[in-house]
Design a protein around this motif. Structure first.
Motif, PDB file in Angstrom:
ATOM      1  N   LYS A  59       0.840  -1.187   0.000  1.00  0.00           N
ATOM      2  CA  LYS A  59       0.000   0.000   0.000  1.00  0.00           C
ATOM      3  C   LYS A  59       0.882   1.247   0.000  1.00  0.00           C
ATOM      4  O   LYS A  59       1.836   1.336   0.755  1.00  0.00           O
ATOM      5  CB  LYS A  59      -0.896  -0.016   1.227  1.00  0.00           C
ATOM      6  CG  LYS A  59      -1.982  -1.055   1.075  1.00  0.00           C
ATOM      7  CD  LYS A  59      -2.902  -1.099   2.259  1.00  0.00           C
ATOM      8  CE  LYS A  59      -3.935  -2.165   1.998  1.00  0.00           C
ATOM      9  NZ  LYS A  59      -4.114  -3.042   3.145  1.00  0.00           N
ATOM     10  N   ARG A  60       0.524   2.201  -0.821  1.00  0.00           N
ATOM     11  CA  ARG A  60       1.275   3.442  -0.942  1.00  0.00           C
ATOM     12  C   ARG A  60       2.769   3.169  -1.073  1.00  0.00           C
ATOM     13  O   ARG A  60       3.592   3.722  -0.358  1.00  0.00           O
ATOM     14  CB  ARG A  60       1.022   4.364   0.259  1.00  0.00           C
ATOM     15  CG  ARG A  60      -0.403   4.887   0.300  1.00  0.00           C
ATOM     16  CD  ARG A  60      -0.485   6.062   1.254  1.00  0.00           C
ATOM     17  NE  ARG A  60       0.017   5.742   2.566  1.00  0.00           N
ATOM     18  CZ  ARG A  60      -0.711   5.144   3.508  1.00  0.00           C
ATOM     19  NH1 ARG A  60      -1.953   4.836   3.273  1.00  0.00           N
ATOM     20  NH2 ARG A  60      -0.189   4.882   4.672  1.00  0.00           N
ATOM     21  N   ASP A  61       3.097   2.247  -1.974  1.00  0.00           N
ATOM     22  CA  ASP A  61       4.497   1.971  -2.295  1.00  0.00           C
ATOM     23  C   ASP A  61       5.326   1.483  -1.133  1.00  0.00           C
ATOM     24  O   ASP A  61       6.516   1.754  -1.042  1.00  0.00           O
ATOM     25  CB  ASP A  61       5.153   3.221  -2.893  1.00  0.00           C
ATOM     26  CG  ASP A  61       5.117   3.134  -4.407  1.00  0.00           C
ATOM     27  OD1 ASP A  61       4.417   2.250  -4.898  1.00  0.00           O
ATOM     28  OD2 ASP A  61       5.773   3.945  -5.054  1.00  0.00           O
ATOM     29  N   LYS A  62       4.728   0.814  -0.160  1.00  0.00           N
ATOM     30  CA  LYS A  62       5.558   0.144   0.840  1.00  0.00           C
ATOM     31  C   LYS A  62       4.824  -1.097   1.320  1.00  0.00           C
ATOM     32  O   LYS A  62       3.600  -1.181   1.179  1.00  0.00           O
ATOM     33  CB  LYS A  62       5.888   1.073   1.997  1.00  0.00           C
ATOM     34  CG  LYS A  62       4.681   1.531   2.769  1.00  0.00           C
ATOM     35  CD  LYS A  62       5.117   2.278   4.007  1.00  0.00           C
ATOM     36  CE  LYS A  62       3.949   2.403   4.934  1.00  0.00           C
ATOM     37  NZ  LYS A  62       4.169   2.798   6.235  1.00  0.00           N
ATOM     38  N   PRO A  63       5.582  -2.057   1.878  1.00  0.00           N
ATOM     39  CA  PRO A  63       4.924  -3.266   2.341  1.00  0.00           C
ATOM     40  C   PRO A  63       3.875  -2.921   3.388  1.00  0.00           C
ATOM     41  O   PRO A  63       4.117  -2.115   4.277  1.00  0.00           O
ATOM     42  CB  PRO A  63       6.065  -4.066   2.963  1.00  0.00           C
ATOM     43  CG  PRO A  63       7.296  -3.529   2.365  1.00  0.00           C
ATOM     44  CD  PRO A  63       7.032  -2.108   2.051  1.00  0.00           C
ATOM     45  N   SER A  64       2.699  -3.539   3.279  1.00  0.00           N
ATOM     46  CA  SER A  64       1.627  -3.172   4.193  1.00  0.00           C
ATOM     47  C   SER A  64       1.958  -3.612   5.603  1.00  0.00           C
ATOM     48  O   SER A  64       2.794  -4.482   5.836  1.00  0.00           O
ATOM     49  CB  SER A  64       0.322  -3.825   3.739  1.00  0.00           C
ATOM     50  OG  SER A  64       0.384  -5.217   3.977  1.00  0.00           O
ATOM     51  N   GLU A  65       1.298  -2.975   6.579  1.00  0.00           N
ATOM     52  CA  GLU A  65       1.641  -3.218   7.976  1.00  0.00           C
ATOM     53  C   GLU A  65       1.365  -4.657   8.383  1.00  0.00           C
ATOM     54  O   GLU A  65       2.103  -5.228   9.195  1.00  0.00           O
ATOM     55  CB  GLU A  65       0.853  -2.267   8.871  1.00  0.00           C
ATOM     56  CG  GLU A  65       1.487  -0.899   8.973  1.00  0.00           C
ATOM     57  CD  GLU A  65       0.680   0.004   9.876  1.00  0.00           C
ATOM     58  OE1 GLU A  65      -0.067  -0.525  10.711  1.00  0.00           O
ATOM     59  OE2 GLU A  65       0.814   1.227   9.741  1.00  0.00           O
ATOM     60  N   ALA A  66       0.318  -5.247   7.818  1.00  0.00           N
ATOM     61  CA  ALA A  66      -0.013  -6.627   8.176  1.00  0.00           C
ATOM     62  C   ALA A  66       1.128  -7.556   7.799  1.00  0.00           C
ATOM     63  O   ALA A  66       1.531  -8.426   8.574  1.00  0.00           O
ATOM     64  CB  ALA A  66      -1.292  -7.058   7.472  1.00  0.00           C
ATOM     65  N   LEU A  67       1.693  -7.313   6.618  1.00  0.00           N
ATOM     66  CA  LEU A  67       2.805  -8.140   6.150  1.00  0.00           C
ATOM     67  C   LEU A  67       3.977  -8.049   7.120  1.00  0.00           C
ATOM     68  O   LEU A  67       4.556  -9.056   7.531  1.00  0.00           O
ATOM     69  CB  LEU A  67       3.215  -7.654   4.766  1.00  0.00           C
ATOM     70  CG  LEU A  67       3.911  -8.624   3.846  1.00  0.00           C
ATOM     71  CD1 LEU A  67       3.032  -9.800   3.575  1.00  0.00           C
ATOM     72  CD2 LEU A  67       4.269  -7.934   2.563  1.00  0.00           C
ATOM     73  N   GLU A  68       4.303  -6.833   7.522  1.00  0.00           N
ATOM     74  CA  GLU A  68       5.434  -6.630   8.424  1.00  0.00           C
ATOM     75  C   GLU A  68       5.167  -7.273   9.781  1.00  0.00           C
ATOM     76  O   GLU A  68       6.033  -7.918  10.372  1.00  0.00           O
ATOM     77  CB  GLU A  68       5.649  -5.123   8.590  1.00  0.00           C
ATOM     78  CG  GLU A  68       7.093  -4.721   8.522  1.00  0.00           C
ATOM     79  CD  GLU A  68       7.239  -3.244   8.738  1.00  0.00           C
ATOM     80  OE1 GLU A  68       6.568  -2.482   8.020  1.00  0.00           O
ATOM     81  OE2 GLU A  68       7.989  -2.850   9.635  1.00  0.00           O
ATOM     82  N   LEU A  69       3.931  -7.099  10.265  1.00  0.00           N
ATOM     83  CA  LEU A  69       3.585  -7.621  11.585  1.00  0.00           C
ATOM     84  C   LEU A  69       3.661  -9.140  11.614  1.00  0.00           C
ATOM     85  O   LEU A  69       4.324  -9.731  12.476  1.00  0.00           O
ATOM     86  CB  LEU A  69       2.173  -7.156  11.943  1.00  0.00           C
ATOM     87  CG  LEU A  69       1.775  -7.284  13.399  1.00  0.00           C
ATOM     88  CD1 LEU A  69       2.594  -6.321  14.226  1.00  0.00           C
ATOM     89  CD2 LEU A  69       0.306  -6.974  13.555  1.00  0.00           C
TER      90      LEU A  69
END
Lengths: 228, 102
Positions: B5-15
């Motif tokens: 999302k918005r050119d960066k890995p989404s927070e769910a992915l990181e979490l």
């Protein structure tokens, strides 16, 4: 999605019989992933545009996002190691997704593929560390206190050897598990049962590729930054 | 793309990525310690001692890695809640988290 069962009916078995090479299935599916990526690369290289569209847009979103993520975490030095990280991510992602195609098997559902990649990562981050710090790289293994250095050396050694093993087993366990669940659900309820799982596993496989990428990034960060 | 999302890995992915990494290190470090001890025993002929010592070292390493990882996640959460000041210059916070493992 044959999950490494004893008699899988996958395209690679048919291909192997017709070629007579006697190679295991994961080798063929890794080649398939490589063919897909090389084809995309050559197509895109031929017509790069300032205003991206279609395929170029997809890849720019992925790699732009990942590069920002790496630079945010490692710093400007991250741009030097980003090609390796990005290649790792997209390669694992494509291999994972191939497992979702009926009649295909994920190459990452085999320990050998993952072990090869994990050892590559291990060698690469140590190489980067030694290249940057020279002999002083050993300080990364010593810890902050001088009289604890021998103990920390052993602990860090165990910790560093554990890294490729944990990378291998995590990716292997998750992908193989997902493949087996897909096969079992397909046996239980042929098409209806597997459709919902596809959405879950697309998420799961993306996360696994991202985890591999993120851990590689953390290891590289550890070898690039100052020893404490 | 769904995961970016918005050119960066989404927070769910990181979490998910962060959480899923923790458990494995504990087990794998223990087994690596066990394996090193076992083969050192075979090599040196000191039957049970190296195995015991390195098994304990492996367990200590596993817990230390998990602790270090948790501290890293905690720092990330702190940096996120205190504003967008996270970034490449925050390496000095590492020093405090390495005194464990005695």
């Amino acid at each position: 999605m044959s999950a490494g069962l004893p008699h899988p009916l996958t395209y690679s078995v048919i291909l192997d019989e017709s070629l007579g090479l006697h190679l295991p299935p994961h080798v063929y599916y890794m080649w398939l992933a490589m063919i897909i990526l090389f084809t995309c690369g050559f197509i895109l290289r031929g017509r790069l545009q300032l205003v991206p569209g279609g395929l170029q847009n997809v890849f720019e979103t992925i790699f732009g996002g990942l590069e920002d993520f790496v630079v945010l975490n490692i710093g400007e030095e991250g741009r030097k190691v980003f090609p390796f990280l990005g290649a790792m991510f997209i390669f694992i992602l494509v291999m994972n997704y191939i497992g979702l195609i009926p009649g295909c098997d994920a190459a990452t559902a085999n320990v050998n593929t993952n072990a090869a990649m994990a050892i590559t990562v291990f060698v690469y981050y140590n190489y980067i560390g030694i290249k940057k710090w020279g002999f002083g790289y050993i300080k990364h293994f010593m810890g902050p206190v001088v009289f604890l250095a021998p103990l920390m050396l052993v602990l860090e050694l165990v910790s560093h050897i554990a890294r490729p093993l944990s990378l291998t087993l995590r990716l292997f366990g998750n992908i193989r598990g997902e493949e087996i669940v897909l096969v079992l659900l397909f046996v239980l309820a042929p098409v209806l049962g597997t459709i919902p799982m596809y959405f879950l596993f697309i998420l799961g496989k993306t996360i696994q590729a991202f985890i591999f990428f993120m851990l590689t990034m953390i290891y590289l960060k550890g070898s690039l930054e100052h020893a404490h | 793309m769904f995961f970016f999302k918005r050119d960066k890995p989404s927070e769910a992915l990181e979490l998910f990525g962060n959480v899923a990494t923790i458990g494995m290190q504990l087990v794998v470090a223990t087994f690596i310690g066990l394996a090193i001890g076992y083969y050192l025993d075979e090599w040196l002929g000191t039957k049970p001692w190296m195995l015991i010592i390195f098994l304990l070292l492996g367990i200590v390493t596993g817990f230390r890695d998990v602790y270090r990882e948790a501290m890293r996640l905690q720092r990330g959460a702190d940096a996120q809640s205190s504003g967008p000041a996270c970034g490449p210059g925050r390496d000095d916070a590492r020093g405090g988290s390495d005194r464990q493992g005695k």
